[in-house]
Motif scaffolding. Structure first.
Motif, PDB file in Angstrom:
ATOM      1  N   ALA A  90       0.845  -1.212   0.000  1.00  0.00           N
ATOM      2  CA  ALA A  90       0.000   0.000   0.000  1.00  0.00           C
ATOM      3  C   ALA A  90       0.875   1.254   0.000  1.00  0.00           C
ATOM      4  O   ALA A  90       0.612   2.218  -0.731  1.00  0.00           O
ATOM      5  N   LEU A  91       1.938   1.224   0.784  1.00  0.00           N
ATOM      6  CA  LEU A  91       2.831   2.392   0.859  1.00  0.00           C
ATOM      7  C   LEU A  91       3.520   2.626  -0.493  1.00  0.00           C
ATOM      8  O   LEU A  91       3.593   3.761  -0.985  1.00  0.00           O
ATOM      9  N   GLU A  92       3.974   1.537  -1.090  1.00  0.00           N
ATOM     10  CA  GLU A  92       4.643   1.677  -2.395  1.00  0.00           C
ATOM     11  C   GLU A  92       3.662   2.217  -3.438  1.00  0.00           C
ATOM     12  O   GLU A  92       4.017   3.042  -4.279  1.00  0.00           O
ATOM     13  N   LYS A  93       2.428   1.729  -3.356  1.00  0.00           N
ATOM     14  CA  LYS A  93       1.427   2.171  -4.333  1.00  0.00           C
ATOM     15  C   LYS A  93       1.186   3.683  -4.199  1.00  0.00           C
ATOM     16  O   LYS A  93       1.076   4.392  -5.195  1.00  0.00           O
ATOM     17  N   VAL A  94       1.127   4.155  -2.946  1.00  0.00           N
ATOM     18  CA  VAL A  94       0.929   5.598  -2.707  1.00  0.00           C
ATOM     19  C   VAL A  94       2.109   6.382  -3.287  1.00  0.00           C
ATOM     20  O   VAL A  94       1.928   7.379  -3.996  1.00  0.00           O
ATOM     21  N   GLU A  95       3.321   5.933  -2.985  1.00  0.00           N
ATOM     22  CA  GLU A  95       4.500   6.684  -3.437  1.00  0.00           C
ATOM     23  C   GLU A  95       4.600   6.693  -4.966  1.00  0.00           C
ATOM     24  O   GLU A  95       4.920   7.719  -5.568  1.00  0.00           O
ATOM     25  N   THR A  96       4.312   5.540  -5.562  1.00  0.00           N
ATOM     26  CA  THR A  96       4.393   5.468  -7.021  1.00  0.00           C
ATOM     27  C   THR A  96       3.344   6.383  -7.650  1.00  0.00           C
ATOM     28  O   THR A  96       3.636   7.139  -8.579  1.00  0.00           O
ATOM     29  N   PHE A  97       2.124   6.320  -7.104  1.00  0.00           N
ATOM     30  CA  PHE A  97       1.051   7.137  -7.666  1.00  0.00           C
ATOM     31  C   PHE A  97       1.432   8.623  -7.554  1.00  0.00           C
ATOM     32  O   PHE A  97       1.326   9.374  -8.527  1.00  0.00           O
ATOM     33  N   ALA A  98       1.890   9.028  -6.352  1.00  0.00           N
ATOM     34  CA  ALA A  98       2.216  10.453  -6.149  1.00  0.00           C
ATOM     35  C   ALA A  98       3.348  10.879  -7.085  1.00  0.00           C
ATOM     36  O   ALA A  98       3.297  11.965  -7.677  1.00  0.00           O
ATOM     37  N   SER A  99       4.353  10.023  -7.246  1.00  0.00           N
ATOM     38  CA  SER A  99       5.465  10.488  -8.096  1.00  0.00           C
ATOM     39  C   SER A  99       5.036  10.545  -9.565  1.00  0.00           C
ATOM     40  O   SER A  99       5.487  11.424 -10.306  1.00  0.00           O
ATOM     41  N   LYS A 100       4.110   9.659  -9.955  1.00  0.00           N
ATOM     42  CA  LYS A 100       3.614   9.756 -11.347  1.00  0.00           C
ATOM     43  C   LYS A 100       2.750  11.007 -11.535  1.00  0.00           C
ATOM     44  O   LYS A 100       2.746  11.611 -12.610  1.00  0.00           O
ATOM     45  N   VAL A 101       2.023  11.389 -10.496  1.00  0.00           N
ATOM     46  CA  VAL A 101       1.232  12.629 -10.585  1.00  0.00           C
ATOM     47  C   VAL A 101       2.196  13.820 -10.678  1.00  0.00           C
ATOM     48  O   VAL A 101       2.021  14.721 -11.500  1.00  0.00           O
ATOM     49  N   HIS A 102       3.240  13.795  -9.864  1.00  0.00           N
ATOM     50  CA  HIS A 102       4.194  14.916  -9.877  1.00  0.00           C
ATOM     51  C   HIS A 102       4.894  15.035 -11.229  1.00  0.00           C
ATOM     52  O   HIS A 102       5.114  16.135 -11.736  1.00  0.00           O
ATOM     53  N   SER A 103       5.254  13.882 -11.813  1.00  0.00           N
ATOM     54  CA  SER A 103       6.004  13.949 -13.072  1.00  0.00           C
ATOM     55  C   SER A 103       5.091  14.233 -14.263  1.00  0.00           C
ATOM     56  O   SER A 103       5.566  14.594 -15.333  1.00  0.00           O
ATOM     57  N   GLY A 104       3.793  14.035 -14.062  1.00  0.00           N
ATOM     58  CA  GLY A 104       2.857  14.248 -15.183  1.00  0.00           C
ATOM     59  C   GLY A 104       2.541  12.964 -15.920  1.00  0.00           C
ATOM     60  O   GLY A 104       1.758  12.954 -16.870  1.00  0.00           O
ATOM     61  N   GLU A 105       3.164  11.853 -15.487  1.00  0.00           N
ATOM     62  CA  GLU A 105       2.823  10.572 -16.139  1.00  0.00           C
ATOM     63  C   GLU A 105       1.345  10.259 -15.934  1.00  0.00           C
ATOM     64  O   GLU A 105       0.663   9.746 -16.801  1.00  0.00           O
ATOM     65  N   ILE A 106       0.847  10.571 -14.716  1.00  0.00           N
ATOM     66  CA  ILE A 106      -0.600  10.539 -14.498  1.00  0.00           C
ATOM     67  C   ILE A 106      -1.054  11.993 -14.541  1.00  0.00           C
ATOM     68  O   ILE A 106      -0.584  12.830 -13.759  1.00  0.00           O
ATOM     69  N   HIS A 107      -1.919  12.300 -15.495  1.00  0.00           N
ATOM     70  CA  HIS A 107      -2.322  13.708 -15.665  1.00  0.00           C
ATOM     71  C   HIS A 107      -3.800  13.776 -16.034  1.00  0.00           C
ATOM     72  O   HIS A 107      -4.393  12.778 -16.454  1.00  0.00           O
ATOM     73  N   PRO A 108      -4.386  14.956 -15.911  1.00  0.00           N
ATOM     74  CA  PRO A 108      -5.797  15.078 -16.274  1.00  0.00           C
ATOM     75  C   PRO A 108      -5.954  15.109 -17.795  1.00  0.00           C
ATOM     76  O   PRO A 108      -4.989  15.427 -18.493  1.00  0.00           O
ATOM     77  N   PRO A 109      -7.147  14.798 -18.305  1.00  0.00           N
ATOM     78  CA  PRO A 109      -7.343  14.898 -19.747  1.00  0.00           C
ATOM     79  C   PRO A 109      -7.036  16.332 -20.208  1.00  0.00           C
ATOM     80  O   PRO A 109      -7.380  17.290 -19.504  1.00  0.00           O
ATOM     81  N   ASP A 110      -6.370  16.471 -21.296  1.00  0.00           N
ATOM     82  CA  ASP A 110      -6.098  17.786 -21.908  1.00  0.00           C
ATOM     83  C   ASP A 110      -5.229  18.721 -21.076  1.00  0.00           C
ATOM     84  O   ASP A 110      -5.321  19.943 -21.222  1.00  0.00           O
ATOM     85  N   ALA A 111      -4.453  18.195 -20.153  1.00  0.00           N
ATOM     86  CA  ALA A 111      -3.511  19.070 -19.425  1.00  0.00           C
ATOM     87  C   ALA A 111      -2.311  18.224 -19.015  1.00  0.00           C
ATOM     88  O   ALA A 111      -2.417  17.006 -18.856  1.00  0.00           O
ATOM     89  N   GLU A 112      -1.189  18.901 -18.858  1.00  0.00           N
ATOM     90  CA  GLU A 112       0.056  18.162 -18.581  1.00  0.00           C
ATOM     91  C   GLU A 112       0.141  17.650 -17.161  1.00  0.00           C
ATOM     92  O   GLU A 112       0.708  16.608 -16.904  1.00  0.00           O
ATOM     93  N   LYS A 113      -0.403  18.429 -16.226  1.00  0.00           N
ATOM     94  CA  LYS A 113      -0.253  18.028 -14.816  1.00  0.00           C
ATOM     95  C   LYS A 113      -1.474  18.412 -13.999  1.00  0.00           C
ATOM     96  O   LYS A 113      -2.176  19.382 -14.320  1.00  0.00           O
ATOM     97  N   PHE A 114      -1.694  17.665 -12.913  1.00  0.00           N
ATOM     98  CA  PHE A 114      -2.660  18.087 -11.909  1.00  0.00           C
ATOM     99  C   PHE A 114      -2.041  19.232 -11.107  1.00  0.00           C
ATOM    100  O   PHE A 114      -0.838  19.216 -10.803  1.00  0.00           O
ATOM    101  N   THR A 115      -2.870  20.215 -10.758  1.00  0.00           N
ATOM    102  CA  THR A 115      -2.376  21.353  -9.976  1.00  0.00           C
ATOM    103  C   THR A 115      -2.929  21.360  -8.548  1.00  0.00           C
ATOM    104  O   THR A 115      -2.333  21.955  -7.647  1.00  0.00           O
ATOM    105  N   ASP A 116      -4.117  20.744  -8.366  1.00  0.00           N
ATOM    106  CA  ASP A 116      -4.814  20.858  -7.078  1.00  0.00           C
ATOM    107  C   ASP A 116      -5.350  19.497  -6.653  1.00  0.00           C
ATOM    108  O   ASP A 116      -5.541  18.609  -7.482  1.00  0.00           O
ATOM    109  N   ILE A 117      -5.624  19.396  -5.367  1.00  0.00           N
ATOM    110  CA  ILE A 117      -6.279  18.196  -4.827  1.00  0.00           C
ATOM    111  C   ILE A 117      -7.555  18.676  -4.147  1.00  0.00           C
ATOM    112  O   ILE A 117      -7.526  19.655  -3.392  1.00  0.00           O
ATOM    113  N   LEU A 118      -8.653  17.975  -4.383  1.00  0.00           N
ATOM    114  CA  LEU A 118      -9.868  18.197  -3.586  1.00  0.00           C
ATOM    115  C   LEU A 118     -10.059  16.924  -2.775  1.00  0.00           C
ATOM    116  O   LEU A 118     -10.374  15.866  -3.319  1.00  0.00           O
TER     117      LEU A 118
END
Ligand SMILES: O=P(O)(O)OC[C@H]1O[C@](O)(CO)[C@@H](O)[C@@H]1O
Length: 528
Positions: A90-118
């Motif tokens: 679970a910890l590894e999954k969190v870290e991997t997900f967060a680093s992919k969000v930071h790098s932009g590998e996981i990103h919102p449709p039509d944008a390079e990166k997520f900017t905010d968290i709700l």
């Protein structure tokens, strides 16, 4: 006690942990040696109970569950290798997900990166993440966090409005262990509607943190959300900050998870000692027991002298009050236990309610939280030789002394600075003090039957609302409250009916009311 004796008492009772740089001072709790002696057997049992709990015993008998939040920061302690692997995974999954969000590998449709968290959740699914964000968020975090922790429409609107155009690059984190908490469900549906109103795909921006096979997990899977993270059933909501619940938000904001966990692990190790004087969680539990006579007779006022720790008291309020506030003890006796917790921060509160603490009802003890390091960089002098930080420190000392002189007790927790390691350590310290204190007073700290009663009552009000609306629909003429109540065979609920129609009327939901609002029995109600 004269100053020399007090200084001696301070030194006799001072706990200092070299590894963490952490101090605990209980010298201003006025217990004597006889009291400590009297408590020894109770503590011997509490230490054994704690060991059994950490070994995987069913520590929550009502829900037939193990209580394993201590394994989260030291997976080697988990009672089976499967559980250990689950925690690590679970910890590894969190870290991997967060680093992919930071790098932009996981990103919102039509944008390079997520900017905010709700972050949507309530109780233990919000208070820990809020506290940690306030305490530790870096000046320029990779993502800015916003919280939605209520079913208040205005609150939700304000949060969405604050995010504004960045909604399209907002990652929604929905947190609910049970996956069925109505406030969180509503927050999620409101957020989804806000995204859809702007033609934004919600599922492509949403992740869930929830228990296996919960309603929320099923929605997240069937609607193909970005990700789901599992919550273990052996972690309670109010002790879940160092599980995925708190760690995902923290990692996304760039807070160092490993240090948070490391601090908690170090505090856990320190507080495993079967010795009162060298176990800070035991010293806290001893002090709480002394202050409130083992019955919660005195409130715990938590005063951190640091703005970034403002939410610590609110976080502790749930941890302590939901854990200890119980009608029955483990043997089924009616005991009405608990300790009330409140506080914001010093010195701010000194200009609010400290007047009463100094001179008014002596129904409390204070826990001062002192932070030694004032700030990064240098300080100006606000007076010759004196900085703002010196003032803060002086005000803490002054208040501690002033209340002691008036026979009011206090504990002082001192940490070197507010960093992930110390925040992890503080969380662990209080989790363990609660576990020990619960054992001293023989209650189950891990269930919350009282909350269920409020939830059921709310559900029955909403069911009543449907019946009221049906009765109004069926009627050809305006009805008095008593007539509505008669029609639906709910005369005992007339006050609730009055409040339902008043609320519907105020929100333009088709309910018309005529008559004198100061005299409810004069009102005539109809549906437009
Ligand atoms: O994470 P969940 O299941 O939505 O629960 C939220 C909160 O509701 C409670 O179950 C009851 O207030 C808390 O213990 C918990 O932290």
């Amino acid at each position: 006690m004269d100053n020399a004796a007090l200084w001696q008492r301070y030194q006799d009772w001072l706990y200092y942990d070299q590894n963490l740089g952490f101090y605990l001072d209980v010298s201003r709790m006025r217990f004597d040696d006889a009291f400590v002696e009297k408590m020894r057997n109770k503590f011997a049992k509490a230490f054994r109970d704690m060991e059994a709990l950490e070994g995987g015993a069913i520590a929550n008998p009502d829900e037939d569950r193990m209580v394993g939040h201590y394994w989260l920061r030291d997976p080697d302690l988990a009672p089976t290798s499967e559980l250990k692997q689950e925690i690590i995974h679970a910890l590894e999954k969190v870290e991997t997900f967060a680093s992919k969000v930071h790098s932009g590998e996981i990103h919102p449709p039509d944008a390079e990166k997520f900017t905010d968290i709700l972050s949507i959740g309530i109780g233990g699914s919000a208070l820990g993440p809020q506290f940690v964000a306030q305490a530790l968020v870096p000046v320029n975090p990779p993502l800015n966090i916003h919280f939605s922790d209520n079913t208040d429409p205005t609150g939700i609107d304000k949060t969405i409005a604050k995010i504004g155009d960045r909604l399209k690059t907002t990652l929604v984190v929905v947190i609910s262990k049970s996956g069925g908490t109505p406030e969180t469900r509503n927050g999620m549906l409101e957020a989804k509607a806000a995204f859809e109103a702007r033609n934004l795909n919600f599922s492509a921006r949403a992740v869930a943190i929830t228990g296996y096979d919960s309603k929320l997990e099923n929605i997240a899977k069937s609607d193909r959300w970005l990700a789901t993270f599992p919550m273990h059933d052996w972690v309670g909501g109010r002790t879940s900050e160092l599980s995925v619940v708190g760690l995902l938000d923290a990692a996304l904001q760039g807070i160092n998870l490993r240090e948070l966990l490391e601090g908690a692990k170090a505090m856990d190790a320190t507080t495993r000692r079967h010795d009162l004087k060298t176990n800070p969680a035991a010293l806290l539990a001893l002090s709480w027991y002394y202050a409130g006579n083992g019955k919660g007779d005195k409130d715990m006022v938590v005063l951190p002298y640091k703005d970034s720790l403002l939410l610590f008291s609110r976080y502790l309020q749930q941890l302590v009050m939901e854990s200890l506030g119980k009608e029955k003890d483990l043997d089924g006796n009616i005991v009405h236990q608990g300790i009330a917790v409140y506080g914001n921060k010093g010195s701010t509160d000194q200009h609010a309610y400290v007047q009463q603490l100094r001179e008014g009802v002596p129904n409390f003890f204070i826990t001062f939280i002192e932070v030694l390091h004032d700030r990064e960089g240098t300080s100006i002098e606000v007076e010759p030789g004196v900085t703002s930080g010196d003032y803060l420190s002086g005000l803490l000392q002054g208040t501690r002394q002033a209340i002691y002189e008036n026979q009011r007790d206090s504990i002082t927790v001192t940490i070197p600075e507010v960093n992930p390691r110390m925040v992890g350590a503080l969380i662990a310290l209080y989790e363990r003090a609660v576990t020990l204190y619960a054992s001293l007073i023989n209650i189950n700290a891990y269930h919350q039957p009282g909350v269920e009663a409020g939830k059921k009552a709310a559900a029955s009000v909403l069911a009543l609302q449907n019946k009221v609306v049906d009765a109004l629909k069926r009627s050809t003429k305006p009805l008095a409250l008593v007539e509505i109540a008669d029609n639906i065979d709910a005369i005992a609920k007339i006050e609730a009916i009055y409040k339902i129609v008043r609320h519907l009327h105020s929100n333009h939901r088709g309910v018309q009311i005529e008559g004198n609002f100061a005299v409810p029995s004069s009102l005539k109600i109809s549906l437009q």
